[in-house]
Design a protein around this motif. Structure first.
Motif, PDB file in Angstrom:
ATOM      1  N   HIS A 191       0.530  -0.833  -0.308  1.00 17.12           N
ATOM      2  CA  HIS A 191      -0.138  -0.106  -0.066  1.00 17.12           C
ATOM      3  C   HIS A 191       0.642   1.292   0.246  1.00 17.12           C
ATOM      4  CE1 HIS A 191      -2.704   3.242   1.309  1.00 17.12           C
ATOM      5  NE2 HIS A 191      -3.951   1.901   1.275  1.00 17.12           N
ATOM      6  N   PRO A 192       0.609   2.485  -0.527  1.00 18.10           N
ATOM      7  CA  PRO A 192       1.600   3.322  -1.495  1.00 18.10           C
ATOM      8  C   PRO A 192       1.706   4.177   0.248  1.00 18.10           C
ATOM      9  CG  PRO A 192      -0.798   4.038  -2.089  1.00 18.10           C
ATOM     10  CD  PRO A 192      -0.317   2.072  -1.837  1.00 18.10           C
ATOM     11  N   GLU A 193       0.975   3.938   1.102  1.00 18.50           N
ATOM     12  CA  GLU A 193       0.958   5.085   2.625  1.00 18.50           C
ATOM     13  C   GLU A 193       1.121   4.006   4.131  1.00 18.50           C
ATOM     14  OE1 GLU A 193      -2.227   7.843   3.476  1.00 18.50           O
ATOM     15  OE2 GLU A 193      -3.327   7.273   1.842  1.00 18.50           O
ATOM     16  N   VAL A 194       2.525   3.197   3.316  1.00 21.80           N
ATOM     17  CA  VAL A 194       2.632   1.938   4.180  1.00 21.80           C
ATOM     18  C   VAL A 194       3.901   2.413   4.776  1.00 21.80           C
ATOM     19  CG1 VAL A 194       2.972  -0.560   5.488  1.00 21.80           C
ATOM     20  CG2 VAL A 194       0.377   0.511   4.449  1.00 21.80           C
ATOM     21  N   ARG A 195       4.555   2.380   3.195  1.00 20.29           N
ATOM     22  CA  ARG A 195       6.211   1.749   2.834  1.00 20.29           C
ATOM     23  C   ARG A 195       6.656   1.391   3.381  1.00 20.29           C
ATOM     24  NH1 ARG A 195       7.593   7.425   2.779  1.00 20.29           N
ATOM     25  NH2 ARG A 195       9.527   6.795   1.788  1.00 20.29           N
ATOM     26  N   PRO A 196       6.908  -0.256   4.475  1.00 16.41           N
ATOM     27  CA  PRO A 196       7.299  -0.226   5.520  1.00 16.41           C
ATOM     28  C   PRO A 196       9.638  -0.450   4.884  1.00 16.41           C
ATOM     29  CG  PRO A 196       6.890  -2.405   3.984  1.00 16.41           C
ATOM     30  CD  PRO A 196       6.612  -0.945   3.636  1.00 16.41           C
ATOM     31  N   PHE A 197       9.572  -0.455   3.535  1.00 18.49           N
ATOM     32  CA  PHE A 197      11.105  -0.424   3.364  1.00 18.49           C
ATOM     33  C   PHE A 197      11.982   0.842   3.912  1.00 18.49           C
ATOM     34  CE2 PHE A 197       9.159  -3.672   0.854  1.00 18.49           C
ATOM     35  CZ  PHE A 197       9.034  -4.592   1.820  1.00 18.49           C
ATOM     36  N   LEU A 207       6.828  -3.336  13.684  1.00 23.62           N
ATOM     37  CA  LEU A 207       5.957  -4.982  14.292  1.00 23.62           C
ATOM     38  C   LEU A 207       5.337  -3.959  14.999  1.00 23.62           C
ATOM     39  CD1 LEU A 207       7.816  -7.592  15.882  1.00 23.62           C
ATOM     40  CD2 LEU A 207       6.642  -7.859  14.141  1.00 23.62           C
ATOM     41  N   ALA A 208       5.323  -2.772  15.212  1.00 27.04           N
ATOM     42  CA  ALA A 208       4.499  -1.993  16.551  1.00 27.04           C
ATOM     43  C   ALA A 208       3.450  -0.979  15.124  1.00 27.04           C
ATOM     44  CB  ALA A 208       4.972  -0.700  17.543  1.00 27.04           C
ATOM     45  N   TYR A 209       3.858  -0.650  13.904  1.00 26.69           N
ATOM     46  CA  TYR A 209       3.559   0.100  12.973  1.00 26.69           C
ATOM     47  C   TYR A 209       3.065  -0.852  12.188  1.00 26.69           C
ATOM     48  CZ  TYR A 209       3.000   2.701   8.380  1.00 26.69           C
ATOM     49  OH  TYR A 209       3.194   3.150   7.188  1.00 26.69           O
ATOM     50  N   LEU A 210       2.974  -1.839  11.614  1.00 26.42           N
ATOM     51  CA  LEU A 210       2.548  -2.770  10.874  1.00 26.42           C
ATOM     52  C   LEU A 210       0.705  -3.229  11.539  1.00 26.42           C
ATOM     53  CD1 LEU A 210       4.797  -4.831   8.643  1.00 26.42           C
ATOM     54  CD2 LEU A 210       3.307  -2.310   8.756  1.00 26.42           C
ATOM     55  N   SER A 211       0.790  -3.046  12.961  1.00 26.18           N
ATOM     56  CA  SER A 211      -0.157  -3.705  14.206  1.00 26.18           C
ATOM     57  C   SER A 211      -1.382  -1.683  13.973  1.00 26.18           C
ATOM     58  CB  SER A 211       0.035  -3.504  16.041  1.00 26.18           C
ATOM     59  OG  SER A 211       1.782  -4.184  15.967  1.00 26.18           O
TER      60      SER A 211
END
Length: 262
Positions: A191-197, A207-211
């Motif tokens: 998703h363009p508003e997630v950007r985990p990299f 982990l906290a962020y993706l929760s």
């Protein structure tokens, strides 16, 4: 094979032990977990997990025999990734997620490699991904879940501090927010508003962020019952130190609450 020079992804080595066989994968971050990862993989093999979901070990630079390719292949592990760049657990997960996306998986299940979690419950996560859920949190506190020998301090920290703050941040009630046994859809991770990299995710920040990000973006989220078992006696299997580590986790919770990782 060596992977380097990818923005937001630590340098790492790839040892493919088998070809891609399934739609989803299990990412297991480890660091010197030989005594724990072997029985965990044995349980996974006993319950047929490798046939349902490719297992990818995300090693942080272990020096023990828990990353021996022949041993891992014998337990049905599909791929071994060895991080050579900087960072801790968050970097290992970024490494694993990037590789899994490049390989074409449609969903990603994460689970600790310290033999505390019911890896035999992987099919439950697969079912939820198949149903279209984007974030699936495993919980020992749901009906059907089991919390075995959970230290009182951990139990109170989850119930009174971690879960309330994460739930408030996510605008969705979660009951077992320190549990890394989860599933994420490709739609969520890309998703363009997630950007985990991003390099800001070095330790437990990811982990906290993706929760919390999935529910804030109106994606489909849920919890499912799982088992988390601590040893009845002896040292608690964890990489988090009692004082400094927990203080760092609390700081991450506050940063997450105030949107630092968005």
């Amino acid at each position: 094979m060596k992977i380097d020079g990818i923005e937001g992804v630590p340098a790492f080595l790839v040892k493919e032990l088998a070809e891609k066989r399934t739609a989803y994968c299990v990412l297991i971050p480890i660091l010197n977990e030989e005594k724990n990862i072997v029985p965990e993989l044995a349980r996974a093999k006993e319950h047929g997990v490798p046939e349902q979901c490719d297992i990818i070990i995300c090693d942080g630079g272990s020096t023990d025999n828990g990353v021996d390719p022949a041993m891992l292949a014998g337990y049905g592990v599909n791929t071994l990734l060895v991080k050579t760049g900087p960072g801790r657990q968050g970097a290992q997960l970024r490494m694993g997620l990037w590789w899994a996306l490049e390989r074409g998986y449609e969903g990603f299940i994460t689970v600790d490699g310290n033999n505390k979690d019911s890896i035999e419950d992987v099919p439950r996560f697969i079912e939820k991904l198949d149903e279209g859920y984007d974030f699936v949190q495993g919980s020992r506190y749901l009906p059907g879940g089991k919390a075995i020998h959970t230290p009182l301090s951990r139990h109170l920290a989850v119930k009174l501090l971690h879960a309330p703050i994460i739930s408030l941040t996510a605008r969705h009630r979660f009951t077992d927010t320190t549990n890394a046994f989860r599933a994420h859809s490709k739609r969520y991770i890309t998703h363009p508003e997630v950007r985990p990299f991003r390099d800001i995710f070095t330790g437990y920040e990811l982990l906290a962020y993706l929760s919390v990000r999935a529910s804030r973006l109106k994606l489909r989220v849920c919890e499912i019952p799982v088992t988390r078992a601590y040893p009845k006696k002896g040292k608690t299997p964890t990489k988090i130190s009692p004082v400094r580590g927990n203080a760092g986790l609390f700081k991450i919770l506050l940063c997450n609450f105030f949107g630092k990782y968005k």
